[in-house]
Design an enzyme around this catalytic site. Structure first.
Site, mmCIF file in Angstrom:
data_model
loop_
_atom_site.group_PDB
_atom_site.id
_atom_site.type_symbol
_atom_site.label_atom_id
_atom_site.label_comp_id
_atom_site.label_asym_id
_atom_site.label_seq_id
_atom_site.Cartn_x
_atom_site.Cartn_y
_atom_site.Cartn_z
ATOM 1 N N LYS A 247 13.302 36.211 37.152
ATOM 2 C CA LYS A 247 14.669 36.028 36.641
ATOM 3 C C LYS A 247 15.058 34.561 36.530
ATOM 4 O O LYS A 247 15.713 34.159 35.569
ATOM 5 C CB LYS A 247 15.687 36.727 37.545
ATOM 6 C CG LYS A 247 15.604 38.226 37.612
ATOM 7 C CD LYS A 247 16.784 38.820 38.362
ATOM 8 C CE LYS A 247 16.989 38.214 39.748
ATOM 9 N NZ LYS A 247 15.860 38.463 40.672
ATOM 10 N N THR A 248 14.674 33.766 37.529
ATOM 11 C CA THR A 248 15.093 32.365 37.556
ATOM 12 C C THR A 248 14.502 31.583 36.390
ATOM 13 O O THR A 248 15.209 30.844 35.697
ATOM 14 C CB THR A 248 14.698 31.710 38.889
ATOM 15 O OG1 THR A 248 15.305 32.436 39.961
ATOM 16 C CG2 THR A 248 15.162 30.262 38.951
ATOM 17 N N VAL A 249 13.211 31.757 36.158
ATOM 18 C CA VAL A 249 12.563 31.079 35.032
ATOM 19 C C VAL A 249 13.120 31.599 33.713
ATOM 20 O O VAL A 249 13.412 30.821 32.792
ATOM 21 C CB VAL A 249 11.033 31.267 35.085
ATOM 22 C CG1 VAL A 249 10.386 30.719 33.813
ATOM 23 C CG2 VAL A 249 10.450 30.570 36.305
ATOM 24 N N ALA B 110 20.955 38.559 42.281
ATOM 25 C CA ALA B 110 19.976 38.548 43.375
ATOM 26 C C ALA B 110 19.223 39.869 43.339
ATOM 27 O O ALA B 110 19.816 40.935 43.498
ATOM 28 C CB ALA B 110 20.681 38.378 44.714
ATOM 29 N N LYS C 222 24.533 31.131 39.757
ATOM 30 C CA LYS C 222 23.914 31.984 40.776
ATOM 31 C C LYS C 222 25.034 32.339 41.749
ATOM 32 O O LYS C 222 25.287 31.618 42.720
ATOM 33 C CB LYS C 222 22.783 31.230 41.487
ATOM 34 C CG LYS C 222 22.019 32.087 42.502
ATOM 35 C CD LYS C 222 21.069 33.057 41.836
ATOM 36 C CE LYS C 222 20.250 33.824 42.883
ATOM 37 N NZ LYS C 222 19.232 34.683 42.273
ATOM 38 N N ILE D 113 10.543 38.871 39.972
ATOM 39 C CA ILE D 113 10.056 39.316 38.668
ATOM 40 C C ILE D 113 10.153 38.210 37.619
ATOM 41 O O ILE D 113 9.670 38.343 36.500
ATOM 42 C CB ILE D 113 10.817 40.576 38.200
ATOM 43 C CG1 ILE D 113 10.070 41.321 37.088
ATOM 44 C CG2 ILE D 113 12.242 40.224 37.755
ATOM 45 C CD1 ILE D 113 8.778 41.953 37.536
#
Length: 215
Positions: free
Chosen positions: A16-18, A117, A38, A14
């Site tokens: 989350k990382t960016v 995660a 993380k 969705i």
């Protein structure tokens, strides 16, 4: 903004990382001492790929905390839910190791953004869900959503479980990068979720992640 915040999403993939990287970059630009973590990375061998993405977005090299593995305490090789990835790697997930790493980061930085995660209900172990861990540590949540079809349903389900567990929602990040190709769906999702956020979590912030990656 100060302390530890848990970045979760309404679903996997969705953004989350960016979103985590962009929020960290924004805080750096505001003069904050910030690091991302993380705690459980799956589908990797030695380095948590999401941490590498965070650093690239933040415009900084890998940090000493990265080299010490405080930002990536648990890495599993199989790309799956943490409970399954741990089982396939033949070892358990060490929750104490994760908690200690986060605490050490919190002692060194003003802000720690912890990227989870998948979503809130993802199992960390056979008995512990991600949301259980969030509740135990009393982390406020930054929830990432989008304008793709189905996002309203998934977001409202996330709202329900956050309320059920008594967890504070710090902010809802609407990720335009994953908008539906149908502009009507994307815009209606934005309008609807903005209204529901005000009604359900009036103290929470509304943020938007543009297609260019800016928050």
């Amino acid at each position: 903004m100060k302390g530890v915040y848990f970045v979760s999403g309404i679903d996997t993939d969705i953004g989350k990382t960016v979103a985590t990287g962009m929020l960290a970059k924004q805080l750096l630009q505001q003069g904050k001492s910030v690091i991302t973590q993380k705690p459980v990375q799956t589908g990797c061998q030695d380095i948590a790929e999401d941490i590498a993405v965070h650093r690239k977005i933040m415009g900084i090299p890998m940090q000493e905390a990265d080299e010490q593995r405080l930002t990536m305490p648990e890495i599993f090789s199989h790309p799956a839910s943490p409970h399954l990835a741990a089982r396939l790697d033949g070892r358990g997930l060490d929750l104490d190791k994760i908690r200690t790493a986060t605490q050490e980061l919190a002692a060194q930085y003003e802000v720690v953004l912890v990227e989870g995660a998948g979503g809130l209900m993802v199992p960390l172990t056979e008995k512990l869900l991600t949301i259980d861990h969030i509740q135990q540590q009393a982390y406020p949540v930054i929830l990432v959503t989008s304008g793709r079809l189905g996002s309203i349903n998934h977001t409202l389900l996330s709202f329900v479980v956050l309320k059920q567990y008594g967890i504070r929602l710090h902010s809802l990040v609407f990720n335009h990068i994953h908008d539906s190709r149908d502009a009507h769906v994307a815009q209606d999702s934005l309008n609807y979720l903005q209204c529901r956020l005000k009604a359900d979590f009036p103290e929470a912030e509304w943020m938007e992640l543009a297609k260019t990656g800016a928050v």
